[in-house]
Design an enzyme around this catalytic site. Structure first.
Site, PDB file in Angstrom:
ATOM      1  N   GLU A   1       3.409  -7.897   7.282  1.00 36.24           N
ATOM      2  CA  GLU A   1       2.501  -8.543   6.923  1.00 36.24           C
ATOM      3  C   GLU A   1       2.670  -9.749   5.605  1.00 36.24           C
ATOM      4  O   GLU A   1       2.020  -9.755   4.755  1.00 36.24           O
ATOM      5  CB  GLU A   1       1.401  -7.465   6.200  1.00 36.24           C
ATOM      6  CG  GLU A   1       0.856  -6.735   7.425  1.00 36.24           C
ATOM      7  CD  GLU A   1      -0.408  -5.890   7.077  1.00 36.24           C
ATOM      8  OE1 GLU A   1      -0.856  -5.993   5.963  1.00 36.24           O
ATOM      9  OE2 GLU A   1      -0.682  -5.137   8.102  1.00 36.24           O
TER      10      GLU A   1
ATOM     11  N   ASP B   1       0.792  -1.299  -0.038  1.00 34.88           N
ATOM     12  CA  ASP B   1      -0.065  -0.018  -0.026  1.00 34.88           C
ATOM     13  C   ASP B   1       0.792   1.209   0.122  1.00 34.88           C
ATOM     14  O   ASP B   1       0.616   1.916   0.891  1.00 34.88           O
ATOM     15  CB  ASP B   1      -0.995  -0.010   1.311  1.00 34.88           C
ATOM     16  CG  ASP B   1      -2.114   1.248   1.247  1.00 34.88           C
ATOM     17  OD1 ASP B   1      -2.390   1.391   0.310  1.00 34.88           O
ATOM     18  OD2 ASP B   1      -2.165   1.548   2.468  1.00 34.88           O
TER      19      ASP B   1
ATOM     20  N   GLU C   1       0.529  -1.519  14.067  1.00 33.95           N
ATOM     21  CA  GLU C   1      -0.087  -0.564  13.263  1.00 33.95           C
ATOM     22  C   GLU C   1      -1.691  -0.513  13.899  1.00 33.95           C
ATOM     23  O   GLU C   1      -2.210  -1.585  13.979  1.00 33.95           O
ATOM     24  CB  GLU C   1      -0.260  -0.976  11.677  1.00 33.95           C
ATOM     25  CG  GLU C   1       1.262  -0.925  11.133  1.00 33.95           C
ATOM     26  CD  GLU C   1       0.991  -1.467   9.413  1.00 33.95           C
ATOM     27  OE1 GLU C   1       0.090  -1.401   9.151  1.00 33.95           O
ATOM     28  OE2 GLU C   1       1.966  -1.451   9.074  1.00 33.95           O
TER      29      GLU C   1
ATOM     30  N   TYR D   1      -6.752  -2.998  12.197  1.00 35.76           N
ATOM     31  CA  TYR D   1      -7.551  -1.838  11.883  1.00 35.76           C
ATOM     32  C   TYR D   1      -9.072  -2.110  12.282  1.00 35.76           C
ATOM     33  O   TYR D   1      -9.845  -2.076  11.636  1.00 35.76           O
ATOM     34  CB  TYR D   1      -7.528  -1.443  10.354  1.00 35.76           C
ATOM     35  CG  TYR D   1      -6.016  -0.970  10.055  1.00 35.76           C
ATOM     36  CD1 TYR D   1      -5.867   0.281  10.225  1.00 35.76           C
ATOM     37  CD2 TYR D   1      -5.137  -2.053   9.566  1.00 35.76           C
ATOM     38  CE1 TYR D   1      -4.501   0.905   9.906  1.00 35.76           C
ATOM     39  CE2 TYR D   1      -3.565  -1.435   9.499  1.00 35.76           C
ATOM     40  CZ  TYR D   1      -3.417  -0.023   9.899  1.00 35.76           C
ATOM     41  OH  TYR D   1      -2.183   0.324   9.467  1.00 35.76           O
TER      42      TYR D   1
HETATM   43  C1  GCB Z   1      -1.325  -2.315   6.468  1.00 42.35           C
HETATM   44  C2  GCB Z   1      -0.052  -2.309   5.810  1.00 42.35           C
HETATM   45  C3  GCB Z   1       0.282  -0.799   5.568  1.00 42.35           C
HETATM   46  C4  GCB Z   1      -0.911  -0.076   4.911  1.00 42.35           C
HETATM   47  C5  GCB Z   1      -2.096  -0.028   6.109  1.00 42.35           C
HETATM   48  C6  GCB Z   1      -3.328   0.768   5.570  1.00 42.35           C
HETATM   49  O1  GCB Z   1      -1.572  -3.167   7.409  1.00 42.35           O
HETATM   50  O2  GCB Z   1       0.769  -2.689   6.745  1.00 42.35           O
HETATM   51  O3  GCB Z   1       1.215  -0.428   4.695  1.00 42.35           O
HETATM   52  O4  GCB Z   1      -0.600   1.245   4.380  1.00 42.35           O
HETATM   53  O5  GCB Z   1      -2.216  -1.361   6.429  1.00 42.35           O
HETATM   54  O6  GCB Z   1      -3.563   1.773   5.767  1.00 42.35           O
HETATM   55  O7  GCB Z   1      -3.871  -0.209   4.781  1.00 42.35           O
END
Ligand code: GCB
Length: 656
Positions: A455, A205, A544, A508
């Site tokens: 990841e 990403d 994250e 997330y």
């Molecule tokens: C993740 C990735 C990161 C992305 C992020 C996202 O898990 O490690 O590279 O930018 O999510 O914002 O989706």
């Protein structure tokens, strides 16, 4: 029926295991030299940064320039050129579709080499990084080829240079990512309105910026030179005394080391320039320096004088005491240790409060930019962070030096992201990326952990053997730092955690899962962290969490993409983290992301990923003020740091 189902499952298992067994631990090339170019009384450094000439190849004919030998004369004689800044990504410089170009591009420039350099010495050409693959010619002769973005490479060019006259350097850079590159990508041919076209795709990403990303240097060394310096440090007597162990390797000595011809004089100076320790190695190229009343290297906010650095001066002397070469580097004295519940620096338990980041900005893309780097460190310190992860590739050497100076701890990540389709070739490149990274960064006190992937798809048995090989290889290169990887595979399926020292997980909540459900964050975070800890009995970090946020979008009550929503998501995580901290093995929180950054085009991204606490122009979103309060509150509670006066703005007198 039951029997055949059982055989099917067994068959699949055997198949998986045999695939796993096919991965062999083959040798990877080992980096030599590559000390950061520094001037000294025996070394000169010239920069080749500036405006170069640039040509993009026809995507349908990427090797044309090689066949037609574009490197034999000025590029402009073969193709029309455009000006291109170095260092910078080339993608966002022009107004046409260079941004999405796939395949090779060419750079060249002319430069003078002074007559005085013809004397009895060597000249080296060094690139801080070119993404992804680079071929380099000097005066039409190929001098080096390197694969892997974000890492330096160099070549000796003494014999190909013309002294006291003009020379030409030509670089071909290829941005194509395939299944065996690090990171991985895919090149496909697809139909478009005019026939067929080549497209690059990748699952990670961030935008696949390419070009000459970091500085290009020419530097001189004596014929017999200090090729490598490896430093480790130790603290003793409750941090009262320190020890610096150094080992040096030399290139070009006429007589070998065993003949006691060459020796090292090592001098250690404190910040004021006072000599605090020295030693002359007796026929050996290694030794120890004892430092009384040492000032240890401490992270920012863990000590009133963080990032204390000494200067180590390495002098290479001949038998007759003639000075052959001098190299100086900064050294921070500190110890690292870890166990099943904690991570300690200088014997003190660390709680990481930091960020995942990107090297990314408007126009320059991933090109080195000192103004941006200094601004970013000012923001890190303003917000009270003590750490970041170099997600998802090695950052510039200049930023590593800056982190040393400012006491910012680094989780140093190799460029393996979304790793999948594990193969022998990929394993070799992945290990090589770690070898190059560790070789480059092993002397930095700021580097406290290696991250071997972000990841990776760690749900298969192949992943188990693959990551066992990658982790063991990393340990074989450096036992002084723990190993982690940022994992998103559910803990129920993960096969990599057992090979790590510290578990980091990315998740997330309320964004990719249960979108908008702020009431489903805190307990989920707690439950998942507890489960990871239970599965592996290792310290756990949330590496994250976050939510995309469009600066200036305000919606009350909180709604996805608004500044209110980002603040609420953070606050719900803070609550979980405070519960987890009480358990004794939860050692850090890393926001995703420090700043907004560019990605490939997608309908889930508005001009890029907007999970930044800062905008891409490095201005705070509302959440930055909230995070600042938390990071300083943690600093005060855990490390007794001072709170900046402006952190709480006056509202009214509170009556209790
Ligand atoms: C993740 C990735 C990161 C992305 C992020 C996202 O898990 O490690 O590279 O930018 O999510 O914002 O989706």
């Amino acid at each position: 029926m039951a029997f055949s189902f059982f055989s099917l499952v067994t068959g699949l298992y055997v198949l998986h295991s045999s695939i796993a067994l096919l991965l062999l631990n083959k040798e990877v090339p080992i980096t030599r030299g590559m000390l950061y170019p520094r001037e000294s009384e025996t070394r000169e450094v010239h920069s080749l940064d500036g405006i170069w000439n640039f040509v993009r190849s026809d995507p349908d004919n990427p090797t044309q320039g090689i066949r037609d030998k574009w490197f034999e004369k000025d590029l402009s004689k073969s193709q029309p050129t455009i000006p291109m800044p170095v260092p910078a990504s080339y993608n966002d410089i022009t107004t046409d579709n260079l941004r999405d170009h796939v395949g090779t591009v060419w750079y060249d420039r002319r430069f003078f080499v002074p007559r005085s350099w013809r004397t009895d010495q060597r000249v080296w050409l060094r690139f801080g990084s070119v993404h992804y693959e680079a071929y380099v010619w000097v005066n039409g002769k190929r001098v080096v080829k390197h694969e892997m973005g974000h890492l330096p490479f160099e070549a000796e060019v003494t014999d190909v240079l013309m002294y006291g006259s003009e020379n030409r350097i030509t670089v071909m850079c290829d941005n194509a990512l395939i299944q065996t590159s690090v990171p991985q990508g895919k090149i496909t041919e697809v139909p478009n309105d005019n026939g067929m076209t080549i497209v690059q795709s990748y699952t990670f990403d961030f935008f696949n910026y390419a070009g000459i990303h970091r500085s290009v240097h020419l530097y001189t060394t004596p014929k017999t030179l200090i090729e490598e310096v490896k430093v480790t440090t130790n603290l003793k007597n409750q941090n009262a005394d320190g020890e610096v162990s150094y080992s040096v390797s030399v290139k070009g000595s006429v007589v070998n080391e065993a003949d006691n011809d060459l020796h090292i004089q090592a001098n250690l100076y404190d910040k004021e320039g006072l000599l605090v320790a020295n030693a002359t190695s007796d026929g050996k190229l290694e030794g120890e320096l004892q430092v009384a009343e040492v000032k240890p290297w401490w992270p920012y906010l863990m000590h009133p004088d963080p990032g204390y650095l000494y200067q180590l001066e390495i002098k290479l002397l001949a038998a007759n005491e003639e000075l052959l070469d001098v190299y100086r580097l900064k050294v921070g004295l500190r110890t690292l240790s870890w166990d099943q519940t904690q991570f300690l620096i200088n014997g003190k338990s660390v709680y990481f409060r930091g960020f995942g980041r990107h090297e990314d900005s408007d126009i320059r893309g991933k090109g080195l930019d000192n103004a941006l780097m200094v601004r970013d460190f000012n923001l890190l310190k303003w917000i009270g962070a003590n750490a970041y992860r170099t997600s998802h590739y090695p950052y510039s050497e200049e930023s590593m030096q800056f982190a040393d100076e400012h006491g910012i701890m680094i989780i140093d990540e190799c460029p393996s992201v979304d790793t999948e389709n594990f193969s022998q070739e990929l394993l070799g490149k992945h290990k090589s990326s770690l070898e190059q990274l560790i070789h480059r960064d092993r002397n930095h006190p700021s580097v406290v952990m290696w991250s071997i992937a972000n990841e990776p798809r760690t749900g298969s048995l192949t992943a188990d053997s693959y990551f066992s090989l990658v982790a063991n290889f990393t340990r074989s290169l450096d036992k002084t730092r723990p190993i982690t990887a940022a994992i998103a595979t559910p803990y129920t399926k993960d096969q990599a955690g057992r090979h790590l020292d510290i578990i980091s997980f990315n998740r997330y909540n309320a964004w990719y899962t249960n979108t908008g459900r702020l009431d489903m964050v805190t307990q989920n975070v707690i439950d998942e962290a507890v489960a990871w800890n239970k599965a592996y009995q290792k310290p756990v970090i949330m590496s994250e969490y976050g939510a995309d946020t469009l600066e200036g979008l305000h919606i009350q009550p909180a709604y996805v993409w608004s500044e209110e929503f980002q603040m609420e998501v953070f606050s719900r995580h803070f609550k979980a983290f405070d519960e987890l901290r009480k358990k004794g093995w939860f050692i850090g929180e890393f926001v995703w992301n420090f700043a907004d950054f560019k990605t490939a085009q997608s309908y889930t991204r508005v001009g890029g990923n907007k999970k930044g606490v800062f905008t891409r122009a490095r201005q705070p979103k509302a959440v930055a003020h909230l995070l600042r309060k938390r990071y300083f509150a943690l600093g005060r509670d855990l490390d007794q740091c001072n709170i900046p006066e402006d952190i709480f703005i006056y509202i009214a007198e509170w009556k209790s």
